[in-house]
Motif scaffolding. Structure first.
Motif, PDB file in Angstrom:
ATOM      1  N   GLY A  93       0.791  -1.218   0.000  1.00 55.02           N
ATOM      2  CA  GLY A  93       0.000   0.000   0.000  1.00 55.02           C
ATOM      3  C   GLY A  93       0.824   1.268   0.000  1.00 55.02           C
ATOM      4  O   GLY A  93       1.968   1.294   0.463  1.00 55.02           O
ATOM      5  N   ARG A  94       0.211   2.316  -0.558  1.00 51.84           N
ATOM      6  CA  ARG A  94       0.822   3.647  -0.540  1.00 51.84           C
ATOM      7  C   ARG A  94      -0.101   4.571   0.243  1.00 51.84           C
ATOM      8  O   ARG A  94      -1.166   4.976  -0.234  1.00 51.84           O
ATOM      9  CB  ARG A  94       1.029   4.168  -1.970  1.00 51.84           C
ATOM     10  CG  ARG A  94       1.957   5.394  -2.034  1.00 51.84           C
ATOM     11  CD  ARG A  94       2.172   5.878  -3.455  1.00 51.84           C
ATOM     12  NE  ARG A  94       0.996   6.540  -3.992  1.00 51.84           N
ATOM     13  CZ  ARG A  94       0.678   7.819  -3.762  1.00 51.84           C
ATOM     14  NH1 ARG A  94       1.461   8.562  -2.994  1.00 51.84           N
ATOM     15  NH2 ARG A  94      -0.410   8.346  -4.298  1.00 51.84           N
ATOM     16  N   PHE A  95       0.310   4.868   1.458  1.00 49.78           N
ATOM     17  CA  PHE A  95      -0.476   5.765   2.323  1.00 49.78           C
ATOM     18  C   PHE A  95       0.444   6.265   3.438  1.00 49.78           C
ATOM     19  O   PHE A  95       1.640   5.978   3.427  1.00 49.78           O
ATOM     20  CB  PHE A  95      -1.712   5.052   2.893  1.00 49.78           C
ATOM     21  CG  PHE A  95      -1.452   3.767   3.634  1.00 49.78           C
ATOM     22  CD1 PHE A  95      -1.134   3.758   4.987  1.00 49.78           C
ATOM     23  CD2 PHE A  95      -1.536   2.540   2.974  1.00 49.78           C
ATOM     24  CE1 PHE A  95      -0.904   2.576   5.678  1.00 49.78           C
ATOM     25  CE2 PHE A  95      -1.316   1.347   3.652  1.00 49.78           C
ATOM     26  CZ  PHE A  95      -0.995   1.361   5.007  1.00 49.78           C
ATOM     27  N   GLN A  96      -0.084   7.023   4.383  1.00 47.47           N
ATOM     28  CA  GLN A  96       0.714   7.589   5.465  1.00 47.47           C
ATOM     29  C   GLN A  96       0.948   6.517   6.543  1.00 47.47           C
ATOM     30  O   GLN A  96       0.300   6.483   7.578  1.00 47.47           O
ATOM     31  CB  GLN A  96       0.024   8.830   6.032  1.00 47.47           C
ATOM     32  CG  GLN A  96       0.018   9.971   5.025  1.00 47.47           C
ATOM     33  CD  GLN A  96      -0.773  11.178   5.491  1.00 47.47           C
ATOM     34  OE1 GLN A  96      -1.147  12.025   4.682  1.00 47.47           O
ATOM     35  NE2 GLN A  96      -1.037  11.293   6.766  1.00 47.47           N
ATOM     36  N   HIS A  97       1.932   5.662   6.234  1.00 46.56           N
ATOM     37  CA  HIS A  97       2.240   4.544   7.130  1.00 46.56           C
ATOM     38  C   HIS A  97       2.782   5.031   8.467  1.00 46.56           C
ATOM     39  O   HIS A  97       3.504   6.025   8.546  1.00 46.56           O
ATOM     40  CB  HIS A  97       3.308   3.647   6.496  1.00 46.56           C
ATOM     41  CG  HIS A  97       2.818   2.805   5.364  1.00 46.56           C
ATOM     42  ND1 HIS A  97       2.224   1.590   5.555  1.00 46.56           N
ATOM     43  CD2 HIS A  97       2.841   3.000   4.022  1.00 46.56           C
ATOM     44  CE1 HIS A  97       1.899   1.061   4.387  1.00 46.56           C
ATOM     45  NE2 HIS A  97       2.273   1.899   3.434  1.00 46.56           N
ATOM     46  N   GLU A  98       2.470   4.277   9.507  1.00 46.45           N
ATOM     47  CA  GLU A  98       3.050   4.529  10.825  1.00 46.45           C
ATOM     48  C   GLU A  98       3.856   3.324  11.306  1.00 46.45           C
ATOM     49  O   GLU A  98       5.068   3.376  11.412  1.00 46.45           O
ATOM     50  CB  GLU A  98       1.955   4.864  11.837  1.00 46.45           C
ATOM     51  CG  GLU A  98       2.460   5.062  13.262  1.00 46.45           C
ATOM     52  CD  GLU A  98       3.246   6.333  13.474  1.00 46.45           C
ATOM     53  OE1 GLU A  98       4.088   6.367  14.390  1.00 46.45           O
ATOM     54  OE2 GLU A  98       3.026   7.306  12.732  1.00 46.45           O
ATOM     55  N   ALA A  99       3.178   2.207  11.607  1.00 44.92           N
ATOM     56  CA  ALA A  99       3.863   1.051  12.187  1.00 44.92           C
ATOM     57  C   ALA A  99       3.286  -0.239  11.631  1.00 44.92           C
ATOM     58  O   ALA A  99       2.206  -0.253  11.038  1.00 44.92           O
ATOM     59  CB  ALA A  99       3.735   1.078  13.711  1.00 44.92           C
ATOM     60  N   VAL A 100       4.023  -1.332  11.834  1.00 42.04           N
ATOM     61  CA  VAL A 100       3.576  -2.648  11.374  1.00 42.04           C
ATOM     62  C   VAL A 100       3.872  -3.685  12.455  1.00 42.04           C
ATOM     63  O   VAL A 100       4.757  -3.508  13.297  1.00 42.04           O
ATOM     64  CB  VAL A 100       4.260  -3.078  10.060  1.00 42.04           C
ATOM     65  CG1 VAL A 100       3.976  -2.089   8.952  1.00 42.04           C
ATOM     66  CG2 VAL A 100       5.747  -3.256  10.249  1.00 42.04           C
ATOM     67  N   ALA A 101       3.112  -4.773  12.423  1.00 45.27           N
ATOM     68  CA  ALA A 101       3.366  -5.944  13.264  1.00 45.27           C
ATOM     69  C   ALA A 101       3.000  -7.181  12.461  1.00 45.27           C
ATOM     70  O   ALA A 101       2.040  -7.163  11.679  1.00 45.27           O
ATOM     71  CB  ALA A 101       2.550  -5.882  14.555  1.00 45.27           C
ATOM     72  N   ILE A 102       3.758  -8.257  12.646  1.00 40.21           N
ATOM     73  CA  ILE A 102       3.575  -9.471  11.851  1.00 40.21           C
ATOM     74  C   ILE A 102       3.121 -10.616  12.749  1.00 40.21           C
ATOM     75  O   ILE A 102       3.708 -10.857  13.816  1.00 40.21           O
ATOM     76  CB  ILE A 102       4.873  -9.843  11.115  1.00 40.21           C
ATOM     77  CG1 ILE A 102       5.258  -8.738  10.123  1.00 40.21           C
ATOM     78  CG2 ILE A 102       4.724 -11.172  10.380  1.00 40.21           C
ATOM     79  CD1 ILE A 102       6.537  -9.010   9.353  1.00 40.21           C
ATOM     80  N   ASP A 103       2.088 -11.313  12.315  1.00 35.95           N
ATOM     81  CA  ASP A 103       1.641 -12.528  12.978  1.00 35.95           C
ATOM     82  C   ASP A 103       2.687 -13.611  12.702  1.00 35.95           C
ATOM     83  O   ASP A 103       2.846 -14.045  11.552  1.00 35.95           O
ATOM     84  CB  ASP A 103       0.268 -12.935  12.430  1.00 35.95           C
ATOM     85  CG  ASP A 103      -0.315 -14.161  13.117  1.00 35.95           C
ATOM     86  OD1 ASP A 103       0.444 -14.919  13.741  1.00 35.95           O
ATOM     87  OD2 ASP A 103      -1.539 -14.373  13.003  1.00 35.95           O
ATOM     88  N   PRO A 104       3.417 -14.071  13.728  1.00 37.64           N
ATOM     89  CA  PRO A 104       4.504 -15.032  13.484  1.00 37.64           C
ATOM     90  C   PRO A 104       4.012 -16.417  13.077  1.00 37.64           C
ATOM     91  O   PRO A 104       4.808 -17.249  12.644  1.00 37.64           O
ATOM     92  CB  PRO A 104       5.230 -15.079  14.829  1.00 37.64           C
ATOM     93  CG  PRO A 104       4.179 -14.732  15.834  1.00 37.64           C
ATOM     94  CD  PRO A 104       3.294 -13.734  15.156  1.00 37.64           C
ATOM     95  N   ARG A 105       2.711 -16.659  13.171  1.00 34.32           N
ATOM     96  CA  ARG A 105       2.173 -17.975  12.839  1.00 34.32           C
ATOM     97  C   ARG A 105       1.920 -18.133  11.349  1.00 34.32           C
ATOM     98  O   ARG A 105       2.089 -19.220  10.792  1.00 34.32           O
ATOM     99  CB  ARG A 105       0.871 -18.215  13.603  1.00 34.32           C
ATOM    100  CG  ARG A 105       1.018 -18.101  15.122  1.00 34.32           C
ATOM    101  CD  ARG A 105      -0.334 -18.049  15.799  1.00 34.32           C
ATOM    102  NE  ARG A 105      -1.142 -16.938  15.300  1.00 34.32           N
ATOM    103  CZ  ARG A 105      -2.401 -16.714  15.674  1.00 34.32           C
ATOM    104  NH1 ARG A 105      -2.994 -17.530  16.531  1.00 34.32           N
ATOM    105  NH2 ARG A 105      -3.065 -15.668  15.190  1.00 34.32           N
TER     106      ARG A 105
END
Length: 458
Positions: free
Chosen positions: A208-220
């Motif tokens: 995506g192209r937008f005003q990103h802030e943070a991310v988190a990944i589901d490790p499963r």
């Protein structure tokens, strides 16, 4: 607030500060292996720093690792400004206690020191943001400092991957030709902390192209959750990205995938929800019509007659246990939000498709005490949650214990205001070394990176 009251707080270090918040604090520690300390919450009052940089509790000490304007040890140029999100990885040289930090620089076009353009690591030579990497030993000595990516814009926060790389997020959505830029911006970039040339400067466009802030990944299963910090109404969205090559290691996110936005039935604006513990089942995920936002920003696109769910100031994001947690830093009805608060923490359970409001801060918050407008978040080794404050008044890193106690951990003393209107730069990028003995944190302005040691497990 009167000057007398402010002086008292300065002398006391905001000891025992209380904050108006409600919610099941223990929820925030789901999946944390840290045990809750049996004694008191917190580390005691803050001790004024004679050097005027950083107030800490007794028994703690800081080292300044890096300051904006000083020479990078790589000789690539000066240390960039606007120190923001950051992550800690095992050291490049694998020495005991060694850590490699990857640090964001939220430079746009009017900041003092840009991230130097480096061959093979520069996306758009006009853009001034990016990341730098620092190699630090167990004693707080810096052995290397270099550019990790350049030519990006407004690198705010991000997140780590299960394969130990950093995803840096552009909190902007400029297009090529705007403000002289040669390429579109508003993307996520992957950064290898030890050898950034392996990841280069290629945007992960499918995310995506937008005003990103943070991310988190589901490790499963490798699902990536993304927050959007849009500056004006309509506010940002909460996204998830299903990669075609989940958990495939460095570079796998370049293979593309499907981007979706969260819809909470009957809730067009998360800020209207004020009751902690409120649950919403049947959360829906709607495919984003145009992830590249070629004509229309994603949050303005047509998501069907049911619409989509917005929230003001979506900031920090982390994975805990079986759920993803994300922060709405504040909401103000005067700015167009549906309700008012000084911070919300939400939990989304993918298996149950359930969204729960875990914590609400304020609105009865003393701006000189810790607890206003949570931003970056990190789980601490002693059982606490460390939160960077990003608001008005005094700026703290504050802890939140399992018992619901808010306590000061650090206070920024670097004055950037005037005697009549004092001001202090926000904290950002709080993170712990892999051996959990050192907390690293940035002061945004003036750009400063600190290493803080002490009895973290007490």
């Amino acid at each position: 607030m009167s000057a007398t009251r402010r002086e008292v707080l300065a002398r006391s270090g905001a000891a025992g500060a209380a904050i108006a918040f409600t919610g099941a604090v223990s929820e925030l520690f789901a999946g944390s292996a840290a045990a809750h300390p049996p004694g008191r919450d917190g580390y005691g009052p803050l001790v004024p720093d004679p050097a005027g940089l950083l107030d800490l509790p007794k028994g703690f000490r800081y080292t300044v690792l890096s300051r904006e304007g000083d020479p990078l040890r790589s000789a690539e140029g000066p240390v960039p400004s606007c120190h923001d999100g950051m992550a800690a990885f095992r050291g490049r040289f694998r020495a005991p206690g060694a850590t490699t930090l990857v640090r964001n620089h939220e430079n746009r076009l009017d900041d003092k020191h840009r991230v130097p353009a480096v061959d093979g690591l520069t996306y758009d030579p006009v853009a001034l943001g990016g990341c730098t990497a620092l190699d630090v030993d167990a004693h707080g000595r810096v052995h290397g400092e270099r550019v990790a990516i350049a030519g990006t814009s407004t690198n705010c926060s991000g997140g780590t991957t299960p394969w130990h790389t950093w995803l840096t997020c552009e909190e902007v959505e400029l297009k090529a030709g705007e403000e002289g830029h040669t390429k579109d911006h508003g993307f996520i970039f992957e950064v290898d902390p030890h050898d950034p040339h392996r990841t280069g400067a290629e945007p992960l466009t499918a995310m995506g192209r937008f005003q990103h802030e943070a991310v988190a990944i589901d490790p499963r299963n490798g699902t990536v959750y993304e927050t959007e910090d849009a500056f004006e109404k309509p506010f940002g969205l909460f996204y998830r990205f299903h990669p075609r090559k989940p958990l495939g290691g460095r570079g796998s996110l370049r293979a593309g995938g499907e981007l979706e936005a969260m819809r909470v039935p009957g809730v067009p604006d998360l800020s209207v929800v004020q009751e902690t513990g409120a649950c919403f089942d049947g959360v829906e995920w709607v495919p984003v019509p145009d992830p590249l936002a070629e004509e229309t920003p994603i949050r303005l696109q047509d998501f069907g007659r049911k619409g989509i769910t917005h929230a003001q100031k979506l900031e920090g994001c982390y994975w805990g246990g079986r759920c993803v947690y994300f922060v709405s830093s504040y909401a103000k009805s005067e700015e167009g939000a549906g309700g008012d608060h000084y911070g919300q923490v939400w939990k989304y359970d993918p298996q149950r498709r359930r969204l729960t409001l875990v914590i609400v801060f304020g609105p009865d918050t003393d701006l000189q005490l810790p607890g206003e407008e949570p931003d970056n978040i990190a789980l601490a080794p002693g059982g606490g949650l460390m939160v960077c404050e990003d608001g008005e008044g005094a700026q703290h890193v504050y802890g939140l214990s399992r018992r619901g106690k808010v306590y000061p951990v650090a206070r920024n003393r670097q004055q950037i205001g005037t005697p009549e209107e004092p001001g202090w730069g926000e904290f950002a990028g709080v993170t712990f070394s892999p051996d959990e003995r050192t907390m690293y944190v940035n002061c945004y302005e003036p750009g400063t990176t600190f290493a803080i040691t002490g009895p973290w497990r007490r």
